[in-house]
Design an enzyme around this catalytic site. Structure first.
Site, mmCIF file in Angstrom:
data_model
loop_
_atom_site.group_PDB
_atom_site.id
_atom_site.type_symbol
_atom_site.label_atom_id
_atom_site.label_comp_id
_atom_site.label_asym_id
_atom_site.label_seq_id
_atom_site.Cartn_x
_atom_site.Cartn_y
_atom_site.Cartn_z
ATOM 1 N N GLU A 46 0.863 -1.179 0.000
ATOM 2 C CA GLU A 46 0.000 0.000 0.000
ATOM 3 C C GLU A 46 0.901 1.230 0.000
ATOM 4 O O GLU A 46 1.725 1.384 0.901
ATOM 5 C CB GLU A 46 -0.896 0.022 1.254
ATOM 6 C CG GLU A 46 -1.902 -1.090 1.319
ATOM 7 C CD GLU A 46 -3.103 -0.844 0.381
ATOM 8 O OE1 GLU A 46 -3.101 0.197 -0.328
ATOM 9 O OE2 GLU A 46 -4.009 -1.690 0.343
ATOM 10 N N ASP A 76 7.849 -2.598 2.119
ATOM 11 C CA ASP A 76 8.484 -1.335 2.476
ATOM 12 C C ASP A 76 8.313 -0.940 3.951
ATOM 13 O O ASP A 76 9.276 -0.572 4.605
ATOM 14 C CB ASP A 76 7.938 -0.218 1.558
ATOM 15 C CG ASP A 76 8.686 1.079 1.717
ATOM 16 O OD1 ASP A 76 8.193 2.122 1.258
ATOM 17 O OD2 ASP A 76 9.763 1.034 2.345
ATOM 18 N N VAL A 209 0.135 -9.224 -9.943
ATOM 19 C CA VAL A 209 -0.690 -8.225 -9.270
ATOM 20 C C VAL A 209 -2.056 -8.207 -9.954
ATOM 21 O O VAL A 209 -3.007 -8.812 -9.497
ATOM 22 C CB VAL A 209 -0.043 -6.820 -9.326
ATOM 23 C CG1 VAL A 209 -0.897 -5.823 -8.546
ATOM 24 C CG2 VAL A 209 1.379 -6.865 -8.800
ATOM 25 N N CYS A 464 20.318 -14.743 -45.813
ATOM 26 C CA CYS A 464 18.883 -14.420 -45.689
ATOM 27 C C CYS A 464 18.044 -15.480 -46.391
ATOM 28 O O CYS A 464 16.992 -15.887 -45.905
ATOM 29 C CB CYS A 464 18.602 -13.066 -46.334
ATOM 30 S SG CYS A 464 19.434 -11.688 -45.557
HETATM 31 N N1 LIG Z 1 33.077 -20.681 -47.286
HETATM 32 C C1 LIG Z 1 31.884 -21.262 -47.354
HETATM 33 N N2 LIG Z 1 31.811 -22.569 -47.728
HETATM 34 C C2 LIG Z 1 30.606 -23.184 -47.809
HETATM 35 N N3 LIG Z 1 29.426 -22.576 -47.568
HETATM 36 C C3 LIG Z 1 29.458 -21.273 -47.216
HETATM 37 C C4 LIG Z 1 30.672 -20.559 -47.083
HETATM 38 N N4 LIG Z 1 30.354 -19.278 -46.686
HETATM 39 C C5 LIG Z 1 29.018 -19.227 -46.595
HETATM 40 N N5 LIG Z 1 28.472 -20.416 -46.905
HETATM 41 C C6 LIG Z 1 27.048 -20.728 -46.982
HETATM 42 O O1 LIG Z 1 26.422 -19.566 -47.512
HETATM 43 C C7 LIG Z 1 25.235 -19.226 -46.794
HETATM 44 C C8 LIG Z 1 25.387 -17.843 -46.191
HETATM 45 O O2 LIG Z 1 26.330 -17.950 -45.155
HETATM 46 P P1 LIG Z 1 27.002 -16.630 -44.521
HETATM 47 O O3 LIG Z 1 27.736 -15.887 -45.553
HETATM 48 O O4 LIG Z 1 27.688 -17.111 -43.307
HETATM 49 O O5 LIG Z 1 25.700 -15.809 -44.062
HETATM 50 P P2 LIG Z 1 25.362 -14.261 -44.304
HETATM 51 O O6 LIG Z 1 25.058 -14.182 -45.767
HETATM 52 O O7 LIG Z 1 24.161 -14.072 -43.438
HETATM 53 O O8 LIG Z 1 26.539 -13.490 -43.892
HETATM 54 C C9 LIG Z 1 25.035 -20.345 -45.807
HETATM 55 O O9 LIG Z 1 24.139 -21.279 -46.359
HETATM 56 C C10 LIG Z 1 26.401 -20.975 -45.648
HETATM 57 O O10 LIG Z 1 26.300 -22.367 -45.410
HETATM 58 C C1 LIG Z 2 23.604 -5.902 -47.513
HETATM 59 C C2 LIG Z 2 22.489 -5.852 -46.552
HETATM 60 N N1 LIG Z 2 22.208 -4.742 -45.830
HETATM 61 C C3 LIG Z 2 21.186 -4.873 -45.002
HETATM 62 S S1 LIG Z 2 20.526 -6.435 -45.093
HETATM 63 C C4 LIG Z 2 21.657 -6.925 -46.279
HETATM 64 C C5 LIG Z 2 21.676 -8.288 -46.871
HETATM 65 C C6 LIG Z 2 22.302 -9.253 -45.919
HETATM 66 O O1 LIG Z 2 22.085 -10.536 -46.444
HETATM 67 P P1 LIG Z 2 22.894 -11.790 -45.847
HETATM 68 O O2 LIG Z 2 22.766 -11.734 -44.359
HETATM 69 O O3 LIG Z 2 22.227 -12.977 -46.444
HETATM 70 O O4 LIG Z 2 24.306 -11.603 -46.313
HETATM 71 MG MG LIG Z 3 22.937 -12.850 -42.910
#
Ligand SMILES: Nc1ncnc2c1ncn2[C@@H]1O[C@H](COP(=O)(O)OP(=O)(O)O)[C@@H](O)[C@H]1O
Ligand SMILES: Cc1ncsc1CCOP(=O)(O)O
Ligand SMILES: [Mg+2]
Length: 539
Positions: A46, A76, A209, A464
């Site tokens: 309270e 309190d 609460v 992505c």
């Molecule tokens: N040197 C590599 N050899 C094999 N696969 C890779 C390599 N680098 C990235 N990948 C593949 O590419 C995709 C994106 O990976 P990454 O580059 O780590 O992610 P982001 O694009 O979010 O930075 C994933 O599917 C990963 O398995």
């Molecule tokens: C360049 C960039 N900038 C904002 S999101 C994006 C793409 C990132 O994609 P990923 O994570 O697959 O490399």
């Molecule tokens: Mg990424």
């Protein structure tokens, strides 16, 4: 006679507030209904009342609590607690210092303290076991009860930090109750997520609460809260939450289900990824909708086999993102989260932490920089959105993936030459008091590899688009299918397609086209026994 503090059950802690009583109820009737239906601890709070009235009210509530053998804590007002012989007192950081409180109330009374930061835990640990008996950890979420909160809501991640501080400082005697904005819509998630990193400590209870004090039917409200506390399994998604040993048969089954169910995959994603992500989704037998319309997220989440990809590369308004998380959590539909550039700027870190605190994600996917940052295993800031280019230790990256999976109780994916997938869902089970009993290093984790494919990392939106592929698989599998298997299938499919595309392309431009073709081809042929990517279960 003061209640034996060793026997206190902190599980359902009712904090009173007589300013929110519905018509036809009284403070007494609400507390009584709570006690009759499972409240285990009562705090009389309270803030605007004459001492004489407070004492009269306290004596009345004390008699009620004693008839249920439930301790009464006074908020309190040490004088009132002493005057009536209450079982305990609860003080905040700005109230009377704890050593003085203990000196006044003696060794047997329960003392509770509001705690939100590691240094406050360090202080109570220095005082030792004779001072603070339990802490109110919070505030977890924004709350109307505290008129002028002195600190921002900490979210479940902040509570984990406090639990870790208790373990690090060996304050094993100290019990914990989550406070601030706890309601049936989030209690299971808080209990599910809040476990110390060593796996030894979970929350001892939750405080409420308004859910009881403002309830027209306080008995029913309390029964519901009690049910959530006594049935420790959190079904945040309608998929199975266990990791199996995946095989090419698993992959074939997942691809078959995605083909049959053609999931709707809602993308809230960055501009760079939009077009390619939509085409990847189509190539993987699913139906994309690129939408950031707040007014339609609930309708989309209710569509059978819907899944959400939430990618914070370039960001939709926060309220839209939070509404989408709420909608898909409510419908128990999967959410794949890609915290792009998590540690590149403080603004991105704060945004992603806010979203991580707002809901439960079925899969969190990132590159090594994002995952290492999320796991707090690096302080190095990302330069933009790309992964570190330095040589990284495979064991450390696998551990970081396990830490993220464990901390957020999710299936975590860390991408790179090796993709790591770790299952931190624990079958959706949560625990009071004792924790899981195991720590991050023990949870299931696999490494997925198909040799070095540098070009995969050299095109934008490749990570992505793996997010899109994962969303297709977790969205497309039948309810109660295994979440971990669906995620692993997506990662293996995507890696295999990347390998195939790298052998067919002439450079970055044609790689994108070849990647789409390879995804389409592998998915529609659905012969995983021929896929070239390897999977290794890590010890
Ligand atoms: N040197 C590599 N050899 C094999 N696969 C890779 C390599 N680098 C990235 N990948 C593949 O590419 C995709 C994106 O990976 P990454 O580059 O780590 O992610 P982001 O694009 O979010 O930075 C994933 O599917 C990963 O398995
Ligand atoms: C360049 C960039 N900038 C904002 S999101 C994006 C793409 C990132 O994609 P990923 O994570 O697959 O490399
Ligand atoms: Mg990424």
């Amino acid at each position: 006679m003061v209640f034996n503090k060793e026997n206190v059950d902190y599980s359902l802690y009712l904090v009173t507030d007589s300013s929110m009583l519905p018509d036809g109820t009284t403070l007494y009737s609400q507390v009584k209904a709570g006690l009759e239906n499972g409240v285990t601890l009562v705090q009389l709070r309270e803030k605007d009342i004459e001492t004489k009235d407070f004492i009269r009210e306290a004596v009345e509530v004390q008699k009620l609590c004693q008839s249920f053998n439930v301790p009464l804590i006074i908020n309190d007002r040490i004088d009132v607690a002493l005057a009536i012989g209450a079982d305990g007192v609860h003080v905040g950081q700005d109230d009377m210092p704890i050593p003085m409180v203990r000196k006044l109330v003696g060794p047997d009374m329960i003392i509770g303290w509001s705690v939100g930061f590691r240094h406050e835990v360090e202080t109570l640990a220095e005082w030792g076991p004779d001072m603070v008996d339990y802490i109110g950890v919070g505030t977890i979420f924004p709350t109307l009860t505290k008129k002028n909160p002195k600190k921002a809501p900490m979210g479940p991640q902040g509570a984990i930090e406090v639990l870790n501080a208790l373990e690090d400082n060996k304050a094993h005697w100290c019990r914990t109750v989550a406070i601030g904005g706890l309601h049936p819509v989030n209690i299971e998630r808080v209990l599910y997520q809040c476990v110390s990193s060593n796996g030894q400590r979970a929350l001892d209870g939750i405080s409420v609460v308004s859910d009881i004090m403002a309830a027209p039917d306080a008995a029913a409200a309390t029964k519901n809260l009690r049910h959530l506390l006594d049935n420790p399994s959190y079904k945040f998604v309608n998929l199975g939450l266990k990791s199996e040993t995946v095989s090419s048969e698993t992959y074939r089954e997942v691809v078959g289900q995605v083909t049959r169910n053609r999931p709707l995959v809602q993308h809230m994603t960055n501009k760079v990824h939009q077009n390619f992500g939509a085409n990847v989704t189509l190539a993987v037998g699913s139906s994309p909708i690129m939408s950031e319309v707040k007014e339609e997220v609930h309708e989309l989440a209710r569509i059978p086999h819907a899944a959400l990809l939430l990618n914070t590369g370039s960001v939709a308004p926060l309220d839209v993102l939070r509404e989408a998380i709420t909608a898909y959590n409510k419908e128990k539909r999967p959410i794949v989260f890609d915290p792009v550039g998590y540690s590149a700027t403080e603004a991105r870190r704060l945004l992603n932490d806010t979203l991580l605190s707002h809901g439960q994600f079925t899969c969190i996917k990132g590159n090594t920089s994002e995952i290492l940052s999320l796991a707090k295993l690096t302080t190095e800031k990302m330069k933009g959105v790309d992964a570190f280019t330095g040589q990284l230790d495979k064991v450390m990256v696998a551990q970081a993936t396990r830490v993220v999976a464990y901390t957020y109780k999710t299936v975590a994916v860390c991408t790179g030459e090796y993709d790591f997938v770790a299952d931190g869902t624990f079958g959706g089970r949560y625990y009071l008091s004792c924790g899981l009993g195991i720590s991050a290093k023990d949870i299931p984790c696999v490494a997925i590899h198909n040799g070095s494919i540098p070009i995969m990392g050299d095109i934008t939106a490749s990570g992505c688009s793996l997010g899109s592929t994962i969303a297709c698989c977790v969205g497309g599998v039948a309810p109660e299918s295994n979440l971990f298997d669906a995620v692993v299938t997506a990662v293996v499919l995507y890696k295999t397609a990347g390998k195939l595309a790298s052998t067919r392309c002439q450079g970055n431009g044609s790689f994108n086209v070849q990647l789409l073709d390879a995804l389409y081809q592998l998915f529609h042929e659905n012969c995983p026994a021929t896929w070239s990517t390897s999977l290794e279960r890590l010890s």
